[in-house]
Motif scaffolding. Structure first.
Motif, PDB file in Angstrom:
ATOM      1  N   LYS A 142       0.814  -1.221   0.000  1.00  0.00           N
ATOM      2  CA  LYS A 142       0.000   0.000   0.000  1.00  0.00           C
ATOM      3  C   LYS A 142       0.847   1.271   0.000  1.00  0.00           C
ATOM      4  CE  LYS A 142      -4.080  -2.010   2.244  1.00  0.00           C
ATOM      5  NZ  LYS A 142      -5.000  -1.932   3.403  1.00  0.00           N
ATOM      6  N   LYS A 143       2.153   1.133   0.256  1.00  0.00           N
ATOM      7  CA  LYS A 143       3.022   2.306   0.330  1.00  0.00           C
ATOM      8  C   LYS A 143       3.617   2.682  -1.026  1.00  0.00           C
ATOM      9  CE  LYS A 143       4.587   1.008   4.978  1.00  0.00           C
ATOM     10  NZ  LYS A 143       5.788   0.636   5.765  1.00  0.00           N
ATOM     11  N   VAL A 144       3.556   1.748  -1.982  1.00  0.00           N
ATOM     12  CA  VAL A 144       4.273   1.908  -3.253  1.00  0.00           C
ATOM     13  C   VAL A 144       3.944   3.216  -3.966  1.00  0.00           C
ATOM     14  CG1 VAL A 144       4.485   0.974  -5.591  1.00  0.00           C
ATOM     15  CG2 VAL A 144       4.670  -0.540  -3.625  1.00  0.00           C
ATOM     16  N   PHE A 145       2.685   3.634  -3.931  1.00  0.00           N
ATOM     17  CA  PHE A 145       2.272   4.832  -4.663  1.00  0.00           C
ATOM     18  C   PHE A 145       2.288   6.094  -3.798  1.00  0.00           C
ATOM     19  CE2 PHE A 145       0.509   1.234  -6.955  1.00  0.00           C
ATOM     20  CZ  PHE A 145       0.948   1.497  -8.245  1.00  0.00           C
ATOM     21  N   GLU A 146       2.835   5.992  -2.581  1.00  0.00           N
ATOM     22  CA  GLU A 146       2.963   7.169  -1.734  1.00  0.00           C
ATOM     23  C   GLU A 146       4.116   8.027  -2.234  1.00  0.00           C
ATOM     24  OE1 GLU A 146       3.465   5.979   2.282  1.00  0.00           O
ATOM     25  OE2 GLU A 146       1.457   5.101   2.466  1.00  0.00           O
ATOM     26  N   LYS A 147       3.996   9.334  -2.068  1.00  0.00           N
ATOM     27  CA  LYS A 147       5.059  10.229  -2.515  1.00  0.00           C
ATOM     28  C   LYS A 147       6.336   9.991  -1.724  1.00  0.00           C
ATOM     29  CE  LYS A 147       2.453  13.684   0.043  1.00  0.00           C
ATOM     30  NZ  LYS A 147       1.565  14.816  -0.115  1.00  0.00           N
TER      31      LYS A 147
END
Length: 363
Positions: free
Chosen positions: A306-311
């Motif tokens: 879930k963190k992959v697309f975080e800035k």
């Protein structure tokens, strides 16, 4: 009143439970009740509550013990203790152990409502404080990355210019090679700055889409062709496969969606070992088109999916120093896909088991 605020009432007297429940629901709160401390602890383990109102003197586990267990499970829950006049010392003890407030029995309902409202306000303030702290941490991480990623090409350019001056004075003929270094590093810096500007613009919602009907196969082939040199350098094969209809088209902004493919493919190539493979294919569905970019690279741990697309997030922190970029590429992809009314996510069975970057777009 925020109807999403969830309150748990723990009291062994049914009449009091029902009365508190009725009054709080009337104020717009979501309320649940239990008759003893053990049931309350079980509820806290299974559900998220914002505020707990608990009696201190109960059969079985008393309120002080309940308070201790609640704080172990979720320290962010605001706990209000209810006590009889004879146990005021116990109420003060509960405050020392983390209770937000206490009320004495018998109490006026207006007093309870006021105490609950204060607890909710306190929780909201704490939440905002945590958000501010996270933003401050994010800013510090960002400034660190900016200083590193912009300093690297600047250092290379500066060094090349210094050597170029020396070469010019000495009559040596390495000018072309040095100019190539300057050009390459300047382009790298330009991309870093453009990514930052684009992401800022997207965060603000200032994006104008120039949609047109585009052949999907042509769009994907254009992206793969552009990344041919990078894939060849890493000895990674990019394969476009599947029974893809060459006439399939989609209404989108060509440049933006091509950028999504480029960013996803670059990411797949970057995290795939030399000699690996990246496969691209798409599927037509009733709601639109699903695009899949699959690699046999380093994979992603389940807790990081879930963190992959975080800035500013990097899949493998060991590569941060060896690869340029602010970690905005996948965040930009998510913004572009969402602006088109689509969805993007990643799937992986774990470390060293490859990944699938998937996004959907309406037709």
């Amino acid at each position: 009143m925020n109807e999403k605020t969830k309150i748990l009432v723990i009291d062994d007297e049914k009449g009091i439970r029902d009365l508190i429940c009725f009054e709080l629901k009337d104020q717009g709160y979501a309320v649940d009740t239990v008759s003893n401390g053990e049931e309350g602890i079980e509820k806290i383990r299974k559900e998220k509550f914002d505020v707990v109102v608990s009696d201190i003197k109960m059969l079985g586990m008393d309120g002080i013990a309940v308070l201790g267990e609640i704080k172990k499970i979720d320290s962010t829950v605001e706990v209000i203790m209810a006590t009889g006049y004879a146990t005021i010392e116990t109420a003060i003890e509960s405050l020392r152990k983390g209770a937000t407030d206490y009320i004495t029995k018998p109490f006026e309902m207006s007093e309870l409502l006021s105490t609950v409202e204060k607890a909710v306000e306190l929780r909201n303030l704490k939440s905002q404080l945590v958000t501010l702290k996270e933003m401050e941490k994010l800013k510090e991480e960002f400034m660190s990355m900016v200083s590193h990623d912009l300093k690297t090409p600047l250092t290379a350019i500066s060094g090349a210019v210094d050597v170029l001056f020396d070469v010019t004075n000495s009559g040596e003929t390495n000018t072309k090679k040095l100019l190539e270094i300057i050009k390459r590093q300047a382009e790298k810096m330009k991309k870093l700055i453009n990514d930052l500007l684009d992401f800022t613009r997207m965060e603000s919602g200032f994006v104008e889409l120039k949609k047109q009907s585009i052949f999907v196969v042509e769009l994907i082939n254009d992206a793969i062709k552009e990344l041919g040199p990078l894939a060849e350098k890493k000895k990674v094969e990019i394969k476009f496969q599947g029974s893809c209809n060459s006439e399939t088209s989609i209404n989108c902004d060509y440049e933006y969606i091509k950028r999504v493919f480029l960013n996803l493919l670059v990411n797949a190539i970057k995290y795939t070992p030399d000699g690996g493979m990246v496969i691209v294919y798409f599927k037509e569905e009733a709601s639109g088109i699903k695009f899949i970019i699959e690699d046999n690279g380093i994979g992603i741990a389940t807790e990081n999916l879930k963190k992959v697309f975080e800035k500013f997030y990097r899949v493998d922190q060991s590569l941060v120093k060896s690869t340029s970029g602010f970690g905005l590429g996948l965040s930009i992809c998510r913004k572009i896909v969402e602006f088109h009314g689509g969805r993007i996510w990643v799937e992986s069975e774990g470390i060293n088991k490859g990944s699938k970057l998937i996004f959907t777009l309406p037709k």
